[in-house]
Design an enzyme around this catalytic site. Structure first.
Site, short mmCIF file in Angstrom:
data_model
loop_
_atom_site.label_atom_id
_atom_site.label_comp_id
_atom_site.label_asym_id
_atom_site.label_seq_id
_atom_site.Cartn_x
_atom_site.Cartn_y
_atom_site.Cartn_z
N SER A 273 51.37 30.09 36.55
CA SER A 273 50.23 30.46 37.40
C SER A 273 49.45 29.23 37.83
CB SER A 273 49.32 31.46 36.67
OG SER A 273 48.54 30.83 35.67
N LYS A 274 49.28 28.25 36.92
CA LYS A 274 48.46 27.09 37.26
C LYS A 274 49.20 26.13 38.20
CE LYS A 274 44.68 28.35 35.26
NZ LYS A 274 43.49 28.65 36.07
N ASN B 94 37.35 30.14 40.09
CA ASN B 94 37.42 29.67 38.71
C ASN B 94 37.96 30.73 37.74
OD1 ASN B 94 36.29 28.25 36.11
ND2 ASN B 94 35.25 30.24 36.20
N TYR C 258 51.18 31.41 32.05
CA TYR C 258 49.97 30.62 32.37
C TYR C 258 50.34 29.34 33.10
CZ TYR C 258 45.48 28.24 31.71
OH TYR C 258 44.29 27.57 31.91
N ILE D 175 38.61 22.25 27.34
CA ILE D 175 37.17 22.26 27.59
C ILE D 175 36.52 23.28 26.64
CG2 ILE D 175 35.38 22.63 29.36
CD1 ILE D 175 37.29 20.32 30.11
N SER E 188 44.63 23.67 36.09
CA SER E 188 44.63 23.20 34.71
C SER E 188 45.51 21.97 34.63
CB SER E 188 45.21 24.29 33.80
OG SER E 188 45.55 23.76 32.53
N VAL F 155 38.72 40.20 40.13
CA VAL F 155 39.35 39.43 41.22
C VAL F 155 40.81 39.83 41.46
CG1 VAL F 155 37.83 37.41 41.00
CG2 VAL F 155 40.02 37.45 39.75
#
Ligand SMILES: NC(=O)c1ccc[n+]([C@@H]2O[C@H](COP(=O)([O-])OP(=O)(O)OC[C@H]3O[C@@H](n4cnc5c(N)ncnc54)[C@H](O)[C@@H]3O)[C@@H](O)[C@H]2O)c1
Length: 258
Positions: free
Chosen positions: A150-151, A82, A147, A179, A134, A56
């Protein structure tokens, strides 16, 4: 069952394992036509799902893959962004290569896939996009600078898509806490090494930090994504929905009485 998901063409990125796999299976159970794109085709494929190999973060790869999907399936009605990766470092320890890898997958990946799905959704005058962000777009852990960034960016892009394309196209984000997926097992191994008992213990500890007393299941995120993709959520767009077992409402300090 959601009656309106039957026969819809659903594209799920990162559908080969973890949350994306559960999302793909959830849509397949609704008799949707599910297309999964991921870096690797899984070994345990499901014959109701069509798998494509695609990175992606690579604009050209995404463009060609989506052209192939549209020529085979005719249309894309629902897109679930996702695919994502997590790596751990504070800013001074985040090399440019790590920064680019995370931003290219988690943010540019959503830009790439959404951009090439948009013309067909605009032509249809309808579409639905769900982005997997997230809980780290709200409350954050240490040593995950790229991270976390990015979220947060995923929420901005979700709102922009929702505003720019309403009312024909809806776009929402889900914000999972911990999760039970290969990504979380990898994080546990980084902390305690490759020892099955210690990994389970670490995952139990993480679970106890959530008011629900456990970490979440991929199917619990999938159920929320299905709701957002269905007509049952018809007045929800630009929203960020926590799937976090209450983690984000919990203050880290306690009052004298407890
Ligand atoms: N597991 C968690 O605790 C948790 C919590 C919050 C958010 N999330 C987010 O949920 C999403 C899925 O996470 P997961 O735990 O299932 O991860 P996972 O590592 O188990 O699966 C990730 C999937 O994304 C695919 N992928 C990764 N990079 C890709 C790329 N460049 N191109 C195409 N596909 C790519 C992989 O092939 C795989 O199918 C991610 O965006 C992650 O950040 C996970």
């Amino acid at each position: 069952m959601y009656n309106d998901l039957k026969g819809k063409n659903v594209l799920v990125t990162g559908g080969s394992k973890g949350i994306g796999r559960a999302i793909s299976l959830g849509f397949a159970d609704e008799d949707a036509r599910v297309i999964s794109i991921s870096r690797n085709i899984p070994e345990d494929t499901d014959n109701r799902i069509t798998y494509y190999n695609c990175d992606v973060s690579n604009n050209n790869d995404v463009k060609n893959t989506i052209e192939n999907i549209i020529s085979e399936f005719g249309s894309i009605n629902i897109l679930v962004n996702n695919a994502g990766i997590e790596e751990y470092a504070s800013l001074d320890k985040t090399g440019e290569d790590m920064w680019d890898r995370i931003m290219d997958t988690n943010v540019k990946g959503i830009y790439n896939v959404s951009k090439y799905c948009m013309p067909v959704m605009l032509k249809n005058h309808s579409g639905n996009i769900v982005n997997v962000s997230s809980v780290q777009a709200d409350i954050i852990t240490k040593n995950a600078a790229a991270y976390v960034t990015s979220k947060h960016a995923v929420i901005g892009l979700t709102k922009s898509i929702a505003l720019d394309y309403a009312p024909e196209i809806r776009c929402n984000a889900v914000l999972p806490a911990t999760i039970d997926t290969p990504l979380v097992r990898k994080a546990a191994i980084l902390e305690v090494g490759n020892n099955e008992e210690k990994i389970s213990q670490k995952i139990r500890e993480w679970g106890l930090q959530h008011p629900m007393g456990r970490i979440g299941k991929p199917e619990e995120v999938a159920n929320t994504v299905l709701f957002l993709a269905s007509g049952q959520s018809s007045f929800i767009t630009g929203a960020s929905i926590m799937v976090d077992g209450g983690l984000s409402i919990k203050a880290p300090i306690s009052t004298p009485r407890n």
